[in-house]
Design a protein around this motif. Sequence first.
Motif, PDB file in Angstrom:
ATOM      1  N   ASN A 121       5.550  42.336  38.735  1.00 26.40           N
ATOM      2  CA  ASN A 121       6.394  41.191  37.963  1.00 26.40           C
ATOM      3  C   ASN A 121       7.697  41.237  38.371  1.00 26.40           C
ATOM      4  OD1 ASN A 121       7.186  43.364  36.664  1.00 26.40           O
ATOM      5  ND2 ASN A 121       6.396  42.653  34.596  1.00 26.40           N
ATOM      6  N   LYS A 122       8.160  41.754  39.385  1.00 27.59           N
ATOM      7  CA  LYS A 122       9.566  41.779  40.018  1.00 27.59           C
ATOM      8  C   LYS A 122       9.669  40.937  41.356  1.00 27.59           C
ATOM      9  CE  LYS A 122      10.318  46.431  37.844  1.00 27.59           C
ATOM     10  NZ  LYS A 122      10.670  47.726  38.239  1.00 27.59           N
ATOM     11  N   ASN A 123      10.895  40.510  41.789  1.00 20.82           N
ATOM     12  CA  ASN A 123      10.972  39.587  42.791  1.00 20.82           C
ATOM     13  C   ASN A 123      11.083  40.445  44.056  1.00 20.82           C
ATOM     14  OD1 ASN A 123      11.362  37.646  44.494  1.00 20.82           O
ATOM     15  ND2 ASN A 123      13.692  36.996  43.769  1.00 20.82           N
ATOM     16  N   LEU A 124       9.887  41.053  44.275  1.00 16.87           N
ATOM     17  CA  LEU A 124      10.160  42.519  45.585  1.00 16.87           C
ATOM     18  C   LEU A 124       8.974  41.901  46.489  1.00 16.87           C
ATOM     19  CD1 LEU A 124      10.471  45.634  43.364  1.00 16.87           C
ATOM     20  CD2 LEU A 124      12.129  44.475  44.465  1.00 16.87           C
ATOM     21  N   HIS A 125       8.026  41.555  46.211  1.00 15.94           N
ATOM     22  CA  HIS A 125       6.953  41.277  47.137  1.00 15.94           C
ATOM     23  C   HIS A 125       6.908  40.072  48.007  1.00 15.94           C
ATOM     24  CE1 HIS A 125       2.556  40.120  48.550  1.00 15.94           C
ATOM     25  NE2 HIS A 125       2.504  41.454  48.620  1.00 15.94           N
ATOM     26  N   GLN A 126       7.827  40.102  49.001  1.00 18.80           N
ATOM     27  CA  GLN A 126       8.100  39.143  50.002  1.00 18.80           C
ATOM     28  C   GLN A 126       7.298  39.057  51.264  1.00 18.80           C
ATOM     29  OE1 GLN A 126      12.326  38.288  49.471  1.00 18.80           O
ATOM     30  NE2 GLN A 126      12.272  38.046  47.576  1.00 18.80           N
ATOM     31  N   ALA A 174       9.425  36.200  45.826  1.00 16.20           N
ATOM     32  CA  ALA A 174       8.246  36.959  45.613  1.00 16.20           C
ATOM     33  C   ALA A 174       6.746  36.318  45.190  1.00 16.20           C
ATOM     34  CB  ALA A 174       8.197  38.445  44.943  1.00 16.20           C
ATOM     35  N   GLN A 175       5.866  36.316  45.972  1.00 12.17           N
ATOM     36  CA  GLN A 175       4.467  35.488  45.785  1.00 12.17           C
ATOM     37  C   GLN A 175       3.422  36.248  46.438  1.00 12.17           C
ATOM     38  OE1 GLN A 175       4.803  31.993  48.599  1.00 12.17           O
ATOM     39  NE2 GLN A 175       6.780  32.265  47.636  1.00 12.17           N
ATOM     40  N   GLU A 176       2.096  36.074  45.997  1.00 10.67           N
ATOM     41  CA  GLU A 176       1.104  36.523  46.403  1.00 10.67           C
ATOM     42  C   GLU A 176       0.855  36.367  47.783  1.00 10.67           C
ATOM     43  OE1 GLU A 176      -1.878  36.373  42.691  1.00 10.67           O
ATOM     44  OE2 GLU A 176      -1.349  34.502  43.347  1.00 10.67           O
ATOM     45  N   GLN A 177       0.206  37.043  48.424  1.00 10.10           N
ATOM     46  CA  GLN A 177       0.022  36.914  50.053  1.00 10.10           C
ATOM     47  C   GLN A 177      -1.244  35.985  50.237  1.00 10.10           C
ATOM     48  OE1 GLN A 177      -0.244  39.523  54.122  1.00 10.10           O
ATOM     49  NE2 GLN A 177      -0.628  40.514  52.233  1.00 10.10           N
ATOM     50  N   TYR A 178      -0.868  35.057  51.281  1.00  9.80           N
ATOM     51  CA  TYR A 178      -2.146  34.039  51.473  1.00  9.80           C
ATOM     52  C   TYR A 178      -2.219  33.850  52.828  1.00  9.80           C
ATOM     53  CZ  TYR A 178       2.292  31.384  51.480  1.00  9.80           C
ATOM     54  OH  TYR A 178       3.653  30.859  51.960  1.00  9.80           O
ATOM     55  N   ILE A 179      -3.435  33.246  53.223  1.00  9.67           N
ATOM     56  CA  ILE A 179      -3.955  32.964  54.389  1.00  9.67           C
ATOM     57  C   ILE A 179      -3.524  31.397  54.894  1.00  9.67           C
ATOM     58  CG2 ILE A 179      -5.959  32.414  56.237  1.00  9.67           C
ATOM     59  CD1 ILE A 179      -7.456  34.844  54.052  1.00  9.67           C
ATOM     60  N   LEU A 180      -2.775  31.233  55.990  1.00 11.02           N
ATOM     61  CA  LEU A 180      -2.365  29.959  56.268  1.00 11.02           C
ATOM     62  C   LEU A 180      -3.477  29.219  56.752  1.00 11.02           C
ATOM     63  CD1 LEU A 180       1.093  31.279  57.868  1.00 11.02           C
ATOM     64  CD2 LEU A 180       0.990  29.928  55.932  1.00 11.02           C
ATOM     65  N   LEU A 181      -3.134  27.797  56.948  1.00  6.85           N
ATOM     66  CA  LEU A 181      -3.909  26.966  57.254  1.00  6.85           C
ATOM     67  C   LEU A 181      -3.033  26.210  58.578  1.00  6.85           C
ATOM     68  CD1 LEU A 181      -5.549  25.076  54.397  1.00  6.85           C
ATOM     69  CD2 LEU A 181      -6.639  26.023  56.357  1.00  6.85           C
ATOM     70  N   ASN A 182      -3.691  25.886  59.716  1.00  5.97           N
ATOM     71  CA  ASN A 182      -3.124  25.309  60.748  1.00  5.97           C
ATOM     72  C   ASN A 182      -2.836  23.974  60.251  1.00  5.97           C
ATOM     73  OD1 ASN A 182      -2.613  24.168  63.426  1.00  5.97           O
ATOM     74  ND2 ASN A 182      -3.929  25.529  64.452  1.00  5.97           N
ATOM     75  N   GLU A 183      -1.434  23.692  60.526  1.00  4.88           N
ATOM     76  CA  GLU A 183      -0.697  22.239  60.116  1.00  4.88           C
ATOM     77  C   GLU A 183      -1.464  21.204  61.247  1.00  4.88           C
ATOM     78  OE1 GLU A 183       3.236  23.098  59.990  1.00  4.88           O
ATOM     79  OE2 GLU A 183       3.337  23.246  58.117  1.00  4.88           O
TER      80      GLU A 183
END
Length: 250
Positions: free
Chosen positions: A83-88, A207-216
């Motif tokens: 819950n801290k602004n760390l996971h970038q 900081a936000q959860e890690q996500y899998i990108l979609l191809n634009e």
Amino acid sequence: MKPIKNLLLFLFLLFLNVSIAQKNIKNSFKIPQGYERADINNYHRWLICQPILLNSKVKTYDNKTIEGLGYSYAAKFDYNIGNKNLHQCADAAIYLNAAYLYETKNWCFITYTANDGRKISFNRFRWNSKEKRKSTINEYLEEVWKWVGSFSLDKFDTKPVSLKEAIAGDLIIEGGSPGHVITIVDVIVNKTTGVKKYMLAQSYMPAQEQYILLNEEDPKTAWFEFKEGEDIETPGWLFSSNSIKRFKNN
């Protein structure tokens, strides 16, 4: 017979819940026809089996929603970012690398370098707790995330590789402030042409959860294709052609 039926229903619901909870890259993303996974190693196998959530929006550390599910990102990794602004961005890449080394008990390799050049070792950190107890991997990662960023990953903790050599677990890095880091989480190759495609994951600021990108260029797919010697264009960031790096502890 009723108790048996109830038991069977319970077991079915339990199996259904486990199946839902165990979504991962391997069983959730279709490999295009003519392709197969490339350069499989233990880290690659581990990455594609990590739990993901397919129909859940990305959240920031303070529980705000990052829009884009279905057109910017396909899924998110299922782990707690605190819950801290760390996971970038750099911290997300470090998480996957450290979690793998921790689970495979290669603890002596879990060490990262702060922006000022100071080494932060898990083995040393876990015995230096003020409470005179062994610190956990999550406590260690929180400490690392405070001091390590794209600059230090690029300068100290990774080594360059060519796009041709890139494998799952490698990073795409522009070190700096601001800089950016993306993890290659899966690689496939066309068995006939030799063309490779890559699946990418990232976090961002705040900081936000890690996500899998979609191809634009084709939002229906999470596979990206890059050309040797050309800039590496990803959603939201353009990297130079020499931005592929590999953790030195791999």
